[in-house]
Scaffold this active site. Structure first.
Site, PDB file in Angstrom:
ATOM      1  N   ARG A 131       0.798  -1.223   0.000  1.00  0.00           N
ATOM      2  CA  ARG A 131       0.000   0.000   0.000  1.00  0.00           C
ATOM      3  C   ARG A 131       0.838   1.285   0.000  1.00  0.00           C
ATOM      4  NH1 ARG A 131      -5.246  -1.327   2.053  1.00  0.00           N
ATOM      5  NH2 ARG A 131      -5.734  -3.292   1.001  1.00  0.00           N
ATOM      6  N   HIS A 161       0.155  -4.317   6.713  1.00  0.00           N
ATOM      7  CA  HIS A 161       0.738  -3.027   7.105  1.00  0.00           C
ATOM      8  C   HIS A 161       1.877  -3.213   8.116  1.00  0.00           C
ATOM      9  CE1 HIS A 161      -3.425  -1.140   6.189  1.00  0.00           C
ATOM     10  NE2 HIS A 161      -2.585  -0.649   5.307  1.00  0.00           N
ATOM     11  N   CYS A 248      -6.571   0.289  13.551  1.00  0.00           N
ATOM     12  CA  CYS A 248      -7.216   0.831  12.329  1.00  0.00           C
ATOM     13  C   CYS A 248      -8.501   1.570  12.602  1.00  0.00           C
ATOM     14  CB  CYS A 248      -7.625  -0.252  11.356  1.00  0.00           C
ATOM     15  SG  CYS A 248      -6.672  -1.669  11.318  1.00  0.00           S
TER      16      CYS A 248
HETATM   17  C1  CIR Z   1      -8.027  -2.820   3.704  1.00  0.00           C
HETATM   18  O1  CIR Z   1      -7.578  -3.777   3.093  1.00  0.00           O
HETATM   19  O2  CIR Z   1      -7.712  -1.663   3.434  1.00  0.00           O
HETATM   20  C2  CIR Z   1      -9.030  -3.086   4.815  1.00  0.00           C
HETATM   21  N1  CIR Z   1      -9.793  -4.247   4.499  1.00  0.00           N
HETATM   22  C3  CIR Z   1      -8.329  -3.285   6.139  1.00  0.00           C
HETATM   23  C4  CIR Z   1      -7.597  -2.068   6.568  1.00  0.00           C
HETATM   24  C5  CIR Z   1      -6.926  -2.255   7.886  1.00  0.00           C
HETATM   25  N2  CIR Z   1      -6.255  -1.078   8.290  1.00  0.00           N
HETATM   26  C6  CIR Z   1      -5.236  -1.058   9.133  1.00  0.00           C
HETATM   27  O3  CIR Z   1      -4.757  -2.084   9.555  1.00  0.00           O
HETATM   28  N3  CIR Z   1      -4.706   0.125   9.431  1.00  0.00           N
END
Ligand code: CIR
Length: 257
Positions: A131, A161, A248
């Site tokens: 990402r 992440h 998150c």
């Molecule tokens: C994603 O793939 O973006 C979401 N399903 C999960 C995001 C999780 N965010 C995080 O760990 N900061």
């Protein structure tokens, strides 16, 4: 120090979330909502003022607000999320943060998720993941080096992440997985290893002197207890099916006393 916790409701559409490492499993939305409310309640119990931002019913991942910004004492940096469908979430977070911070914005070709950014004192670790790219690291560096922060890029492998692999759990304690990151980069902190049987246990939310931690990882919890840390456990099973961890689900904004 008073803390505002920005959150957002679990949308009905969460089953259509982005997935990178997990297979899609049915998500119980009612249970996800109950778990999310318990999370907000735990934040309140630690003195946070929880502010829910406007709901985004058509954005399946919009409960995972952390990815939209990096909040420092001096500045909030609005990200350009690595998953293109998630970019619709950015504007409302910028609007919410505008009340508390000066705003800087990451621009193309850079991409970065807040989940890849871990601040430890004046050091900001940036995970280079699927990402987050080098261009974002450079833009972030240009914003924060004049403020006295050092930006350190960290390779991330096998997880979504950086904060899936390491988080801060105490004034000088990090919790993480040596299998996923090179711990030498984090010299100066006491490194608590997740239990080998719980590789997904590295993500915890530090608020003041307490940490919110998933109940799914009892062995790692014992290690946190043994280190003398104050742990509050929460069931986050449904959020985890969307690859969401506890950090998150909020953006924590320290307010001046
Ligand atoms: C994603 O793939 O973006 C979401 N399903 C999960 C995001 C999780 N965010 C995080 O760990 N900061």
């Amino acid at each position: 120090m008073p803390v505002v916790a920005l959150t957002r409701a679990v949308p009905d559409t969460m089953a259509h979330c982005e997935l990178t490492h997990l297979d899609r499993e049915p998500i119980d939305i009612a249970l996800a909502r109950a778990q999310h409310s318990a999370y907000e309640e735990a934040l309140r119990s630690l003195g946070c003022r929880v502010e829910r931002m406007e709901p985004l019913p058509d954005a399946p991942d919009s409960v995972f607000v952390e990815d939209m910004a990096v909040v420092l004492d001096e500045l909030a940096i609005i990200t350009r999320p690595g998953a293109e469908p998630r970019r619709v979430e950015v504007e409302s977070v910028a609007k919410a943060l505008f009340r508390y911070r000066e705003i800087a914005t990451i621009t193309a070709p850079a991409t970065i998720d807040g989940g890849d950014v871990l601040r430890v004192g004046r050091r900001i670790f940036v995970g280079l993941s699927s990402r987050t790219n080098d261009a974002a690291t450079e833009q972030l560096r240009a914003f924060v080096e004049p403020l006295g922060y050092e930006v350190i890029a960290v390779a991330v492998r096998g997880v979504l992440h950086l904060k899936s692999a390491v988080t801060q759990v105490g004034p000088s304690h990090l919790l993480g997985s040596r299998a996923l990151i090179d711990t030498r980069q984090f010299a100066g902190s006491t490194f608590i290893d997740v239990d080998p049987q719980e590789p997904g246990a590295a993500n915890a939310v530090l608020v003041g002197d307490a940490i919110l931690f998933p109940s799914a990882f009892p062995r790692t919890r014992e290690r946190l207890d043994a280190a003398g840390l104050r742990v509050i456990t929460l069931d986050a099973s449904e959020l985890a099916k969307a690859e969401g961890a506890l950090t998150c689900c909020s953006l924590l904004v320290d307010l001046p006393t």
